[in-house]
Design a protein around this motif. Sequence first.
Motif, mmCIF file in Angstrom:
data_model
loop_
_atom_site.group_PDB
_atom_site.id
_atom_site.type_symbol
_atom_site.label_atom_id
_atom_site.label_comp_id
_atom_site.label_asym_id
_atom_site.label_seq_id
_atom_site.Cartn_x
_atom_site.Cartn_y
_atom_site.Cartn_z
ATOM 1 N N UNK A 148 0.817 -1.202 0.000
ATOM 2 C CA UNK A 148 0.000 0.000 0.000
ATOM 3 C C UNK A 148 0.850 1.251 0.000
ATOM 4 N N UNK A 149 0.187 2.392 0.118
ATOM 5 C CA UNK A 149 0.865 3.691 0.143
ATOM 6 C C UNK A 149 0.115 4.608 1.095
ATOM 7 N N UNK A 195 4.169 -15.572 -5.038
ATOM 8 C CA UNK A 195 3.736 -14.670 -3.974
ATOM 9 C C UNK A 195 2.258 -14.317 -4.135
ATOM 10 N N UNK A 196 1.624 -14.017 -3.003
ATOM 11 C CA UNK A 196 0.261 -13.481 -2.991
ATOM 12 C C UNK A 196 0.370 -12.017 -2.587
ATOM 13 N N UNK A 197 -0.164 -11.128 -3.404
ATOM 14 C CA UNK A 197 -0.031 -9.692 -3.161
ATOM 15 C C UNK A 197 -1.415 -9.090 -2.914
ATOM 16 N N UNK A 198 -1.585 -8.460 -1.760
ATOM 17 C CA UNK A 198 -2.871 -7.890 -1.371
ATOM 18 C C UNK A 198 -2.750 -6.365 -1.317
ATOM 19 N N UNK A 199 -3.688 -5.699 -1.960
ATOM 20 C CA UNK A 199 -3.701 -4.239 -2.030
ATOM 21 C C UNK A 199 -5.021 -3.710 -1.479
ATOM 22 N N UNK A 200 -5.005 -2.511 -0.922
ATOM 23 C CA UNK A 200 -6.248 -1.815 -0.577
ATOM 24 C C UNK A 200 -6.173 -0.400 -1.135
ATOM 25 N N UNK A 201 -7.305 0.112 -1.565
ATOM 26 C CA UNK A 201 -7.367 1.482 -2.068
ATOM 27 C C UNK A 201 -8.809 1.936 -2.023
ATOM 28 N N UNK A 202 -9.048 3.092 -1.437
ATOM 29 C CA UNK A 202 -10.406 3.616 -1.400
ATOM 30 C C UNK A 202 -10.849 4.004 -2.812
ATOM 31 N N UNK A 203 -10.014 4.795 -3.479
ATOM 32 C CA UNK A 203 -10.382 5.322 -4.796
ATOM 33 C C UNK A 203 -10.137 4.341 -5.929
ATOM 34 N N UNK A 204 -9.191 3.418 -5.720
ATOM 35 C CA UNK A 204 -8.804 2.526 -6.808
ATOM 36 C C UNK A 204 -7.929 3.196 -7.840
ATOM 37 N N UNK A 259 2.087 -0.724 -8.575
ATOM 38 C CA UNK A 259 2.586 -1.928 -7.899
ATOM 39 C C UNK A 259 1.752 -3.144 -8.277
ATOM 40 N N UNK A 260 0.451 -2.971 -8.424
ATOM 41 C CA UNK A 260 -0.409 -4.085 -8.834
ATOM 42 C C UNK A 260 -0.041 -4.552 -10.239
ATOM 43 N N UNK A 261 0.205 -3.614 -11.129
ATOM 44 C CA UNK A 261 0.638 -3.971 -12.485
ATOM 45 C C UNK A 261 1.977 -4.700 -12.437
ATOM 46 N N UNK A 262 2.883 -4.204 -11.621
ATOM 47 C CA UNK A 262 4.215 -4.803 -11.446
ATOM 48 C C UNK A 262 4.091 -6.264 -11.016
ATOM 49 N N UNK A 263 3.254 -6.516 -10.010
ATOM 50 C CA UNK A 263 3.101 -7.880 -9.486
ATOM 51 C C UNK A 263 2.391 -8.786 -10.487
ATOM 52 N N UNK A 293 4.535 -10.062 -13.315
ATOM 53 C CA UNK A 293 5.530 -11.055 -12.910
ATOM 54 C C UNK A 293 4.898 -12.362 -12.455
ATOM 55 N N UNK A 294 3.613 -12.477 -12.647
ATOM 56 C CA UNK A 294 2.930 -13.747 -12.416
ATOM 57 C C UNK A 294 2.446 -14.008 -11.014
ATOM 58 N N UNK A 295 2.588 -13.030 -10.116
ATOM 59 C CA UNK A 295 2.106 -13.219 -8.750
ATOM 60 C C UNK A 295 0.584 -13.159 -8.721
ATOM 61 N N UNK A 296 -0.015 -13.735 -7.689
ATOM 62 C CA UNK A 296 -1.464 -13.666 -7.497
ATOM 63 C C UNK A 296 -1.809 -12.345 -6.826
ATOM 64 N N UNK A 297 -2.746 -11.611 -7.398
ATOM 65 C CA UNK A 297 -3.055 -10.277 -6.899
ATOM 66 C C UNK A 297 -4.505 -10.195 -6.413
ATOM 67 N N UNK A 298 -4.681 -9.542 -5.284
ATOM 68 C CA UNK A 298 -5.996 -9.356 -4.655
ATOM 69 C C UNK A 298 -6.114 -7.885 -4.277
#
Length: 337
Positions: free
Chosen positions: A43-44, A86-95, A103-107, A110-115
Amino acid sequence: MLKYDEELFLRLVEKEGLAFRGQTEDIVDGISNRGYSNIFLIGAGGTIAMMYPYEYILKSNSTINVHAVIAAEFMVMNHRQFSKDSVCIFTSVSGTTQETVAAAEFCKERGATTIALVAEPNTPLTKIVDHCITTGSETHSFDTFFMLLYMFAFRFMYNNNEFPQYEQFTKEVALLPRAILNAVKSFDKTAEEFAIKHKNTDYHMMVGSGNLWGNTYSYAMCILEEMQWIHARSIHAAEFFHGTLELVVEDTSVILLKGEDETRPLMDRVERFAEKITKQLTVIDTKDFEMKGISEEFRKHFAVSINWSVLSRISVYLERERNHPLTLRRYYRQMEY
């Protein structure tokens, strides 16, 4: 009392938040069945702060390899634990948060699972990730995100044969919104008194530890600094006596966020010191709030939500007393930087 829409809160957090339980379990169970190497909580600003409690919870209750990382730094640091497994979890109010979307695009590339957990639908982040839960409303979004992250973290632990209490835990998660509402009601007068007393205070020290460290960091930076333009510093209780103590004098505002996890003795030590020096000590202790129906075992985890909810009441009264809307910015999203 400034208006607090109880009906809206319960609809968004209690009913709609809990409605996602089946979806979170399906996501986690699918990942667990395929296998994964580690979990990255990314996150940021306020959203990386939101991840710190769950990093602490997982590190102190599980053998799952977990890393909470700041999005922009993560993309340039060549993190050697990160991989396609890796499993990568993100949160964002606005999206739309620039660093989080990147960072989501980056992950994903590279083939990681993104949530992702996102308030606003049909936004850039929702379109990138493999799995997305869209809550549909910015109002009370952090409260809902906290609840969803509880379910994600403890489901991963359950599937790792480390949390057999999962079913009881989820029953008690369902009681959390009511506990939050009761805490807000009981704290409201204190929140207003704090805002009136400190409307002109130009510097605050905020001290926290354990699973409340993220709230401490977030409130100092995102609320006091960003939204109120007040000088503030977040200090970890374990580090308070390695420099910061020298700046405490009689009129220093020191705010202690006390939780109920294993690090509470660290906060007790800071409190014992501060009460000897400053006349402007504020202690916000989750032990002071009833969590009806919630067991002693789980109170320490839910302290994260309780603490954030009562801090949020201070925010609305500061906004009123200082005549400074929480939405007012000089620079953030106002200019290129």
